[in-house]
Scaffold this motif. Sequence first.
Motif, mmCIF file in Angstrom:
data_model
loop_
_atom_site.group_PDB
_atom_site.id
_atom_site.type_symbol
_atom_site.label_atom_id
_atom_site.label_comp_id
_atom_site.label_asym_id
_atom_site.label_seq_id
_atom_site.Cartn_x
_atom_site.Cartn_y
_atom_site.Cartn_z
ATOM 1 N N ARG A 265 63.897 -13.180 23.873
ATOM 2 C CA ARG A 265 64.674 -12.973 24.916
ATOM 3 C C ARG A 265 66.296 -13.049 24.588
ATOM 4 N N PHE A 266 66.335 -14.051 23.721
ATOM 5 C CA PHE A 266 67.979 -14.043 23.310
ATOM 6 C C PHE A 266 68.403 -13.424 22.258
ATOM 7 N N GLY A 267 67.665 -12.957 21.236
ATOM 8 C CA GLY A 267 68.148 -12.012 19.966
ATOM 9 C C GLY A 267 68.317 -13.089 18.941
ATOM 10 N N ASN A 268 69.083 -12.548 17.871
ATOM 11 C CA ASN A 268 69.564 -13.365 16.866
ATOM 12 C C ASN A 268 71.054 -14.029 16.432
ATOM 13 N N ARG A 269 71.635 -13.975 17.567
ATOM 14 C CA ARG A 269 73.277 -14.099 17.539
ATOM 15 C C ARG A 269 73.305 -15.651 17.051
ATOM 16 N N LEU A 270 72.392 -16.474 17.016
ATOM 17 C CA LEU A 270 72.371 -17.940 16.534
ATOM 18 C C LEU A 270 71.521 -17.992 15.489
ATOM 19 N N GLY A 271 71.156 -17.025 14.897
ATOM 20 C CA GLY A 271 70.045 -17.141 13.898
ATOM 21 C C GLY A 271 68.855 -17.283 14.409
ATOM 22 N N LYS A 272 67.859 -18.001 13.618
ATOM 23 C CA LYS A 272 66.662 -18.351 13.898
ATOM 24 C C LYS A 272 66.402 -19.773 14.658
ATOM 25 N N PHE A 273 65.776 -19.606 15.884
ATOM 26 C CA PHE A 273 65.737 -20.731 16.572
ATOM 27 C C PHE A 273 64.480 -21.748 15.745
ATOM 28 N N LEU A 274 64.957 -22.936 15.484
ATOM 29 C CA LEU A 274 64.213 -23.568 14.557
ATOM 30 C C LEU A 274 63.291 -24.995 15.431
ATOM 31 N N ARG A 275 63.972 -25.510 16.347
ATOM 32 C CA ARG A 275 63.291 -26.697 17.104
ATOM 33 C C ARG A 275 63.541 -26.607 18.646
ATOM 34 N N VAL A 276 62.689 -27.126 19.360
ATOM 35 C CA VAL A 276 62.959 -27.309 20.893
ATOM 36 C C VAL A 276 62.493 -28.912 21.245
ATOM 37 N N GLY A 277 63.342 -29.488 21.983
ATOM 38 C CA GLY A 277 63.114 -30.530 22.588
ATOM 39 C C GLY A 277 62.331 -30.845 23.726
ATOM 40 N N LYS A 278 62.344 -31.842 24.390
ATOM 41 C CA LYS A 278 61.256 -31.943 25.536
ATOM 42 C C LYS A 278 61.702 -30.902 26.785
ATOM 43 N N ARG A 279 60.780 -30.385 27.362
ATOM 44 C CA ARG A 279 61.207 -29.357 28.338
ATOM 45 C C ARG A 279 60.883 -29.934 30.028
ATOM 46 N N HIS A 280 61.758 -29.479 30.744
ATOM 47 C CA HIS A 280 61.781 -29.958 32.188
ATOM 48 C C HIS A 280 61.999 -28.778 32.960
ATOM 49 N N LYS A 281 61.560 -28.816 34.233
ATOM 50 C CA LYS A 281 61.607 -27.712 35.090
ATOM 51 C C LYS A 281 62.137 -28.207 36.434
ATOM 52 N N TYR A 282 62.633 -27.063 36.919
ATOM 53 C CA TYR A 282 63.709 -27.238 38.281
ATOM 54 C C TYR A 282 63.408 -25.790 39.131
ATOM 55 N N GLU A 283 62.838 -26.056 40.542
ATOM 56 C CA GLU A 283 62.604 -24.874 41.075
ATOM 57 C C GLU A 283 63.861 -24.210 41.521
ATOM 58 N N LEU A 284 64.162 -23.059 41.674
ATOM 59 C CA LEU A 284 65.651 -22.819 42.074
ATOM 60 C C LEU A 284 65.484 -22.104 43.333
ATOM 61 N N LYS A 285 66.522 -22.514 44.226
ATOM 62 C CA LYS A 285 66.464 -21.928 45.537
ATOM 63 C C LYS A 285 68.230 -22.022 45.679
ATOM 64 N N LEU A 286 68.616 -21.101 46.630
ATOM 65 C CA LEU A 286 70.008 -21.281 47.168
ATOM 66 C C LEU A 286 69.773 -21.964 48.541
ATOM 67 N N VAL A 287 70.190 -23.433 48.695
ATOM 68 C CA VAL A 287 70.192 -24.075 49.863
ATOM 69 C C VAL A 287 71.544 -24.321 50.551
ATOM 70 N N THR A 288 71.855 -23.867 51.672
ATOM 71 C CA THR A 288 72.955 -24.323 52.072
ATOM 72 C C THR A 288 72.874 -25.066 53.593
ATOM 73 N N ALA A 289 73.512 -25.989 53.988
ATOM 74 C CA ALA A 289 73.228 -26.725 54.896
ATOM 75 C C ALA A 289 73.954 -26.105 56.156
ATOM 76 N N SER A 290 73.433 -25.991 57.136
ATOM 77 C CA SER A 290 74.046 -25.312 58.427
ATOM 78 C C SER A 290 75.051 -26.167 58.969
ATOM 79 N N GLU A 291 75.336 -27.225 58.617
ATOM 80 C CA GLU A 291 76.634 -27.990 59.441
ATOM 81 C C GLU A 291 76.895 -29.013 58.069
ATOM 82 N N GLN A 292 77.953 -29.115 57.640
ATOM 83 C CA GLN A 292 78.332 -29.939 56.763
ATOM 84 C C GLN A 292 79.340 -31.265 57.199
ATOM 85 N N ILE A 293 79.572 -31.149 58.545
ATOM 86 C CA ILE A 293 80.136 -32.291 59.078
ATOM 87 C C ILE A 293 79.712 -32.555 60.522
#
Length: 415
Positions: A265-293
């Motif tokens: 997905r990224f290509g070779n701009r940083l050379g070869k990917f060698l290691r990956v640490g612990k992975r965490h997931k976040y569900e993505l939404k745009l949430v805006t409150a209809s009233e802030q005050i």
Amino acid sequence: MNELGNFDIAIIGGGMVGASLALLLAQQKPDWKIVLLEAQNFSDSDQSQFENSFDARSTAIAQGSVEILQDLGVWEKLSQEATAISQVHVSDAGHFMGGLIDASAYQLDAVGYVIPNAWIGRVLLDQLRTQKNIQFIAPIRVEKLKPQQQGALLQVQAQGESFELNCKLAVVADGGDSPLRKSLGIDSHIKDYNQTALIANVAYSEPHKGVAYERFTAQGPLALLPLGNKLTAKESALVLTLPRDQANDIARLNDEDFLQHLQTRFGNRLGKFLRVGKRHKYELKLVTASEQIRSHIVLVGNAAHFLHPVAGQGFNLSLRDCVCLVDALVNGDATDKHLGELGTLQDYLHRQELDQTLTIEFSDKLVRLFSSSSLPLIALRHLGFVGLDLMPAAKIRFANQTMGIAGEKYLSRIK
Ligand SMILES: Cc1cc2nc3c(=O)[nH]c(=O)nc-3n(C[C@H](O)[C@H](O)[C@H](O)COP(=O)(O)OP(=O)(O)OC[C@H]3O[C@@H](n4cnc5c(N)ncnc54)[C@H](O)[C@@H]3O)c2cc1C
């Protein structure tokens, strides 16, 4: 019911935004009595287990936010673990077009800085403990927020006991889900991106030279933020956006297969990917409150607006909100307004509305434009990339937003 006392301002939620706001308030008005209430046990020495703000993520702090943190007196310590972003490289998978935001073109040392959230947490919490007019209580959970004539009543639970406290202004900073927003009957507009962000630290074979990458692929955007505090370091914080139905499978890949997926997905701009640490997931939404005050109540941070993380705008926008809110409260106080009265809060929102709208639109459009496989949008994004390099106005708009200098107050300081 036990009494916790009376406060000028009660902030519910000691995440990055609640903690920063408490410090900004305490600095501007040493005579205000502030209480910061946090549900998690932040006194625990193992910060890697904290949820929300101070977890395993890293945050891109925009140049505009650096100034705010400098004014707060925490930047020197934060910068010990900060990696400067000298350039932001924006590209589209499968095409050679790309755009570059270069700090030197704006006479800046850096476009922004990347700091591990755990370190941000440690520095903010240490600073909180030195402020005489902030009472920081954790763990304690606010169960109910009841509006009163000239303030609010909070019902809280700590170690199985119930307490009450009164305040003139209640600040709701309890995160994107914001149970308190819901209990107040405040609706939110939710746009589900149907995407999951997978975050992890990764190491590769070539030095990052301070470059942050934003790469847009058919499966969604991908960001790599430089880490390691020096140009020769070879590690980055990865935010990999995935269609939700693929996220579990990719999160469960063994390290070798995951690195191969990333390389493709990224290509070779940083050379070869060698290691990956612990992975965490976040569900993505745009949430805006209809009233802030409401009278004597204000929502800030993720409770007010929860953005897609790829453009790194959520915390930066919230910091600008906090500066503007404090300014409005201090002005209100100077003209003998009752703390937290609606007029003062309207003044705050009126001044921050444009920044919020532009930042939310910027993040949302970026995600939609660059996550799409529809032909007109592909054509548009190619034009966008050409435009980014050929049209100075488009590039300046992108760069300003990325550097977090769209806020009314900080815009004038940076010019
Ligand atoms: C993957 C990812 C990467 C990101 N990267 C960036 C970036 O590079 N740059 C950027 O600007 N932004 C970024 N963001 C956004 C940024 O993380 C958020 O804007 C920020 O964390 C919001 O903080 P918050 O304090 O509003 O909410 P939270 O971090 O959710 O904190 C809320 C706090 O409230 C507490 N709480 C909840 N309920 C109660 C209660 N009833 N009583 C007491 N306490 C309570 C919780 O325990 C928590 O500590 C990113 C977000 C994600 C998901």
